[in-house]
Design an enzyme around this catalytic site. Structure first.
Site, PDB file in Angstrom:
ATOM      1  N   HIS A 146       0.804  -0.953   0.296  1.00 32.39           N
ATOM      2  CA  HIS A 146      -0.097   0.272   0.318  1.00 32.39           C
ATOM      3  C   HIS A 146       0.695   1.301   0.198  1.00 32.39           C
ATOM      4  O   HIS A 146       1.779   1.354  -0.778  1.00 32.39           O
ATOM      5  CB  HIS A 146      -1.096   0.261   1.229  1.00 32.39           C
ATOM      6  CG  HIS A 146      -2.360   0.471   1.293  1.00 32.39           C
ATOM      7  ND1 HIS A 146      -2.209   1.875   0.182  1.00 32.39           N
ATOM      8  CD2 HIS A 146      -3.132   0.755   2.459  1.00 32.39           C
ATOM      9  CE1 HIS A 146      -3.587   2.575   0.415  1.00 32.39           C
ATOM     10  NE2 HIS A 146      -3.694   2.309   1.847  1.00 32.39           N
ATOM     11  N   HIS A 185      -0.936  -0.685 -11.642  1.00 38.63           N
ATOM     12  CA  HIS A 185      -2.032  -0.243 -10.358  1.00 38.63           C
ATOM     13  C   HIS A 185      -3.148  -1.194 -10.071  1.00 38.63           C
ATOM     14  O   HIS A 185      -3.447  -1.389 -11.574  1.00 38.63           O
ATOM     15  CB  HIS A 185      -1.918   1.275 -10.153  1.00 38.63           C
ATOM     16  CG  HIS A 185      -2.933   1.500  -8.707  1.00 38.63           C
ATOM     17  ND1 HIS A 185      -4.144   1.419  -8.653  1.00 38.63           N
ATOM     18  CD2 HIS A 185      -2.570   2.261  -7.936  1.00 38.63           C
ATOM     19  CE1 HIS A 185      -4.556   1.613  -7.707  1.00 38.63           C
ATOM     20  NE2 HIS A 185      -3.925   2.421  -7.015  1.00 38.63           N
ATOM     21  N   ASP A 228       2.672   6.787  -7.214  1.00 38.41           N
ATOM     22  CA  ASP A 228       3.728   6.530  -6.021  1.00 38.41           C
ATOM     23  C   ASP A 228       5.720   6.422  -7.029  1.00 38.41           C
ATOM     24  O   ASP A 228       6.300   7.554  -6.547  1.00 38.41           O
ATOM     25  CB  ASP A 228       4.149   5.466  -5.968  1.00 38.41           C
ATOM     26  CG  ASP A 228       3.244   4.878  -4.778  1.00 38.41           C
ATOM     27  OD1 ASP A 228       2.696   5.419  -3.895  1.00 38.41           O
ATOM     28  OD2 ASP A 228       2.386   4.083  -4.822  1.00 38.41           O
TER      29      ASP A 228
END
Lengths: 380, 380
Positions: free
Chosen positions: A224, A263, A317
């Site tokens: 996560h 993702h 990210d």
């Protein structure tokens, strides 16, 4: 306790576990909206404070409402003395995420009525946690560096105040804006694991602190929020932009996971990544970190060439790593930045859950034996 | 992000969210088994330590295995000095559940490798949390009473050691056995909310501390572990056994909820309640609390008469209230007792989840608007 009709969907994939009016995601088309407003519009036109108001109230504030919201938030910037002492008692080698989880949990001990759960009171508690969390992160980082804690400055925005408390000096406008956009783009994202954890916990009617604490614990996992640390580690392993091609192709050949790509939700480009790419480039220029940006961009180009047909794109990210590095954050403060932003989403979902609560109580498939005798220990 | 096929099952009722070999519940028939062994057999023949081994290893231990398990557990009874200091720094008026959640979270800061998640390491961390939690509860209770912390006695069982640390004197055998049975009967119970929260959190591969901390936060809610406090409060409101009939009938007439009756899962008698009833009566006799037991039993008889046809029976919370009172626990330590026992179940589920992990990531039904324009603040 399964029935003939029930099916086990591992990870609850595809199972609808909540209704929300906060964020909408269309992974196939790469759409993210907060309360119907495109994330790109918010990133370019709004502020984090306004975005939080939007998520918690399901509409944009008037000028007067935003002023009142900011006033309450800024009043709450200051930590209690007890909390400050607790931070100073933390081991300096502790991972910041463990510290933050523990310190947010501890705030319940300073609240004279921590368990009140009316939507109005829950909102005040949420605002207090949101306002205090940056002070916790900054204070612990200074504590471990052997520096005095810097008190908050209520004349500053959420973003500016955090960077001020962290570094002890006023940040540049570009850094504040960049950080503010990071906060906006990370504020909410459907029923991700930490948000789901917060809803599960509040559904016992426990309390806001318990729910946010659970979410922090979830977020620190490498599946996560821990992922953006992995991106930075990979970038650090690549000496320069010219080495990117061979490094990445080697990783692909060895079936190593390239951090920051793909993702679970987005099959098209992550709409948050586009905002961050623009931002990362500007910051890199401003702070003399173009080497890092160039490496990131080169990785993206290799990945695009190799995988774009399969729908593997950089996720949020990927460019947040470059951004946070340019802002001056140490690697283990990357995930804590995600905490600061996502408290908005967690708290908003808690408030939604409290407004129409039902205890989460799924069932299990029992796959063991039945009617096993208890054999006395001498006979085993 | 729902699809046409997905359905929203509020609270995930009826949704299978995990596979387990730990506990099996048949609510209709009132059956509870741990790893296939009937709870009644375990309550009457096993120990809490053996039950924990059973849940974590899916079989009963040999004598040598149980000895080794006990040796490791008892080595872990002792708190670190840092943890002791943190407990002494807690406000004396804090609710114990907020303290326990915070202190368990803080244990990660003292662990040199808190994030290791191999099943073997996770098991050691779980054992350490299980062994330390009673010391946390007892130390905080003594701290708030202005008493010195009592160090653990590694010659004592889990149950005896806790009662010794709490009261500073060796408990009677009956108290130890009673407490041990409470621990056994509360050790695991399928995918209740706190256990589910622990599985959700660990599924990001975060860490044992984050998972157990989340579970403690869930358990304190009044729709979950908080319920046995409600039973005691009700018992305290009824002056004597002769007032039970009118008090309960009044509550029924006013549609007030009678705490400790009915259970989302059990439609027949809660199999754990039978064990506790026997236990509660014996302890009440031993400790001069027959008034309390008689009130409890009278309530059960009224409820049985009024509702048995509808399948409303006392649940496990009902007689645990009397039991804990007789052992000498203050009201706000009732839910913490649930924590001490349920750490076994939480940790066991975390270990199961780590053994075959998939990130929990359900979806939402977005029920808000789309394509909302961002209106400038002056135009709102």
């Amino acid at each position: 306790m399964s029935t003939a009709e029930s099916t086990f969907s591992k990870g609850l994939e595809g199972v609808v576990a909540a209704q929300t009016e906060m964020s909408f995601i269309n992974g196939t088309e790469g759409v993210l909206e907060y309360v119907g407003i495109a994330i790109g519009d918010l990133a370019s036109k709004s502020s984090f404070e306004e975005t939080v108001f939007l998520l918690w109230n399901k509409r944009l504030p008037t000028a007067a409402e935003l002023e009142a919201f900011n006033a309450e938030l800024r009043e709450d910037y200051t930590m209690t003395d007890a909390l400050k002492e607790r931070i100073k008692a933390c081991p300096v080698d502790a991972e910041p995420m463990h510290v933050i989880r523990t310190m947010i949990s501890s705030m319940a001990m300073d609240d004279p009525s921590p368990n009140e759960n009316s939507v109005e009171v829950a909102r005040h508690k949420a605002l207090n946690i949101l306002a205090t969390a940056p002070a916790i992160v900054a204070a612990f980082d200074r504590h471990r560096r052997g520096l005095d804690i810097v008190d908050p400055d209520p004349s500053l925005s959420f973003a500016a105040n955090f960077l001020y408390m962290l570094n002890g000096e006023k940040p540049t406008d570009a850094m504040v804006r960049a950080f503010d956009i990071c906060m906006i783009t990370h504020a909410d994202h459907g029923l991700n694991n930490s948000t789901f954890a917060a809803r599960v916990v509040i559904s016992t009617l426990s309390d806001m602190y318990s729910a946010i604490t659970a979410a922090v614990g979830s977020l620190r996992g490498p599946l996560h929020g821990g992922a953006n640390e992995g991106v930075m580690k990979m970038l650090n392993q690549i000496s320069d932009v010219d080495s990117v091609e061979s490094h990445v192709m080697n990783m692909i050949a060895n079936k190593e996971r390239i951090m920051g790509f793909g993702h679970r939700v987005y099959k098209a480009k992550d709409p948050r990544a586009a905002e961050l790419m623009t931002l990362a480039k500007q910051l890199a220029e401003d702070t003399g970190n173009m080497d890092l940006y160039n490496k990131s961009h080169a990785i993206e180009l290799v990945m695009e060439r190799e995988y774009a047909a399969k729908g593997i794109y950089p996720n949020v990210d990927f460019y947040s790593a470059t951004t946070y590095h340019c802002i001056g954050l140490k690697l283990d403060l990357f995930t804590p930045m995600f905490v600061l932003a996502r408290i908005a989403g967690w708290a908003g979902h808690v408030i939604e859950q409290l407004g129409d609560n039902r205890l989460y109580r799924p069932t299990t498939d029992y796959v063991g034996q039945h009617a096993v005798p208890y054999v006395a220990i001498k006979d085993r």
